[in-house]
Design an enzyme around this catalytic site. Structure first.
Site, short mmCIF file in Angstrom:
data_model
loop_
_atom_site.label_atom_id
_atom_site.label_comp_id
_atom_site.label_asym_id
_atom_site.label_seq_id
_atom_site.Cartn_x
_atom_site.Cartn_y
_atom_site.Cartn_z
N GLU A 84 0.62 -1.18 -0.12
CA GLU A 84 0.09 0.05 0.31
C GLU A 84 0.92 1.21 -0.34
O GLU A 84 1.94 1.57 0.61
CB GLU A 84 -0.78 0.14 1.31
CG GLU A 84 -1.93 0.76 1.37
CD GLU A 84 -2.58 1.63 0.68
OE1 GLU A 84 -3.62 1.02 0.17
OE2 GLU A 84 -2.38 3.40 0.67
N ASP A 138 -8.07 2.86 -7.39
CA ASP A 138 -8.46 3.24 -8.20
C ASP A 138 -8.87 3.59 -9.19
O ASP A 138 -7.99 3.15 -10.84
CB ASP A 138 -7.39 4.70 -8.12
CG ASP A 138 -6.97 4.69 -6.42
OD1 ASP A 138 -7.93 4.42 -5.73
OD2 ASP A 138 -5.70 4.81 -5.88
N1 SAM Z 1 -8.17 -2.78 -1.79
C1 SAM Z 1 -8.89 -1.86 -0.61
C2 SAM Z 1 -9.94 -2.89 -0.64
O1 SAM Z 1 -10.89 -3.12 -1.28
O2 SAM Z 1 -10.59 -1.78 0.21
C3 SAM Z 1 -8.04 -0.53 -0.64
C4 SAM Z 1 -9.07 0.22 -1.67
S1 SAM Z 1 -8.68 1.61 -2.45
C5 SAM Z 1 -9.85 2.33 -3.51
C6 SAM Z 1 -6.86 1.30 -3.47
C7 SAM Z 1 -5.91 1.63 -3.10
O3 SAM Z 1 -4.74 1.93 -3.78
C8 SAM Z 1 -5.76 2.94 -2.22
O4 SAM Z 1 -5.20 2.30 -0.39
C9 SAM Z 1 -4.39 3.51 -2.49
O5 SAM Z 1 -3.85 4.14 -1.70
C10 SAM Z 1 -3.67 2.20 -2.97
N2 SAM Z 1 -2.55 2.28 -4.46
C11 SAM Z 1 -2.64 3.62 -5.29
N3 SAM Z 1 -1.79 3.06 -6.26
C12 SAM Z 1 -0.73 2.76 -5.33
C13 SAM Z 1 0.66 1.92 -6.12
N4 SAM Z 1 0.92 2.57 -7.04
N5 SAM Z 1 1.33 1.21 -5.18
C14 SAM Z 1 0.14 0.68 -4.06
N6 SAM Z 1 -0.92 0.64 -3.81
C15 SAM Z 1 -1.39 2.10 -4.13
#
Ligand code: SAM
Length: 232
Positions: A84, A138
């Site tokens: 994350e 995202d």
């Molecule tokens: N998978 C979790 C859930 O379903 O509850 C979180 C979903 S959230 C909408 C997307 C997550 O991906 C966020 O916590 C964001 O910080 C993380 N994220 C986005 N780009 C990332 C990257 N390049 N490396 C690691 N984490 C990332």
């Protein structure tokens, strides 16, 4: 600088005994999260027995870690790793891991702050992971931001490289347009074959509701779209 964090030059610098300390007879309550509060340094090659990857399940963008904990409960013999990018969120998951470990649980779950779009092959070896989960990533709706999507042809090749033969990748989203993107790129990719009987896959059932984002979609009565593929 809060936006900068260390990363290993290669997987020989990753000390899995600090992530899964119980397995290696170390203090299970000490956290190494690669955040400001819980830093990691990657300057030396660590002992070979510590750097040999033991991770089975990888949760990319794990957020608050709901899936990681559900995997730990449901697959007692597997090691789960959440990645994350947000430091505070990683700290939250780390503190939860520590609290659970204090009660004798979650010794097979760990989390780290990193940018998975950049650093995955510096953590994992070829053919080493059994499952990769991408839950509610995202959506990046604008065309100019499509390259920031966590599923794209280049990254799919990387995921395939890291998965074991017959290893599986799971993508779930509540955004139909993003799901279509997942389907389009996974079905086109030579290293992946779509799994048809998704109902038979217990991990696919688990991702439906165990992540925080999945639960939010559920509360709001939103739709969910899933694709599971196997490495060929
Ligand atoms: N998978 C979790 C859930 O379903 O509850 C979180 C979903 S959230 C909408 C997307 C997550 O991906 C966020 O916590 C964001 O910080 C993380 N994220 C986005 N780009 C990332 C990257 N390049 N490396 C690691 N984490 C990332």
């Amino acid at each position: 600088n809060e936006t900068l964090f260390p990363y290993p030059l290669n997987y020989n610098q990753v000390d899995w005994s600090s992530h899964y300390p119980k397995k290696f007879g170390k203090d299970p309550l000490k956290l190494y999260l690669n955040t400001l509060e819980y830093p990691i340094t990657y300057d030396d090659q660590v002992k070979p027995e510590y750097s040999e990857s033991i991770v089975d399940f990888l949760d990319i963008g794990c957020g608050f870690g709901g899936l990681c904990f559900a995997l730990s409960e449901n697959y007692p013999d597997k090691y789960t790793f959440g990645m994350e990018i947000r430091g505070k969120v990683v700290n939250f998951v780390g503190e939860k891991i520590r609290a659970l470990r204090d009660e004798g649980q979650a010794h097979d779950v760990s989390v780290i702050r990193t940018n998975t779009m950049r650093h995955l092959p510096q953590y994992f070896r070829k053919n080493s992971l059994e499952k990769i989960f991408i839950c509610f990533p995202d959506p990046h709706f604008k065309k100019k931001n499509f390259r920031r999507r966590i599923v794209n042809p280049g990254l799919l090749s990387e995921y395939a490289y890291l998965l074991k033969p017959s290893g599986r990748i799971y993508c779930i989203t509540d955004v139909e347009e993003l799901h279509n993107w997942h389907v389009q790129h996974l079905e086109k990719h030579k290293m992946f074959k779509r799994v048809q009987d998704v109902e038979q896959d217990s991990a696919a059932k688990l991702i439906w509701n165990s992540t925080e984002e999945g639960q939010k979609v559920e509360r709001n009565k939103g739709s969910k779209f899933i694709i599971v593929c196997e490495k060929v």
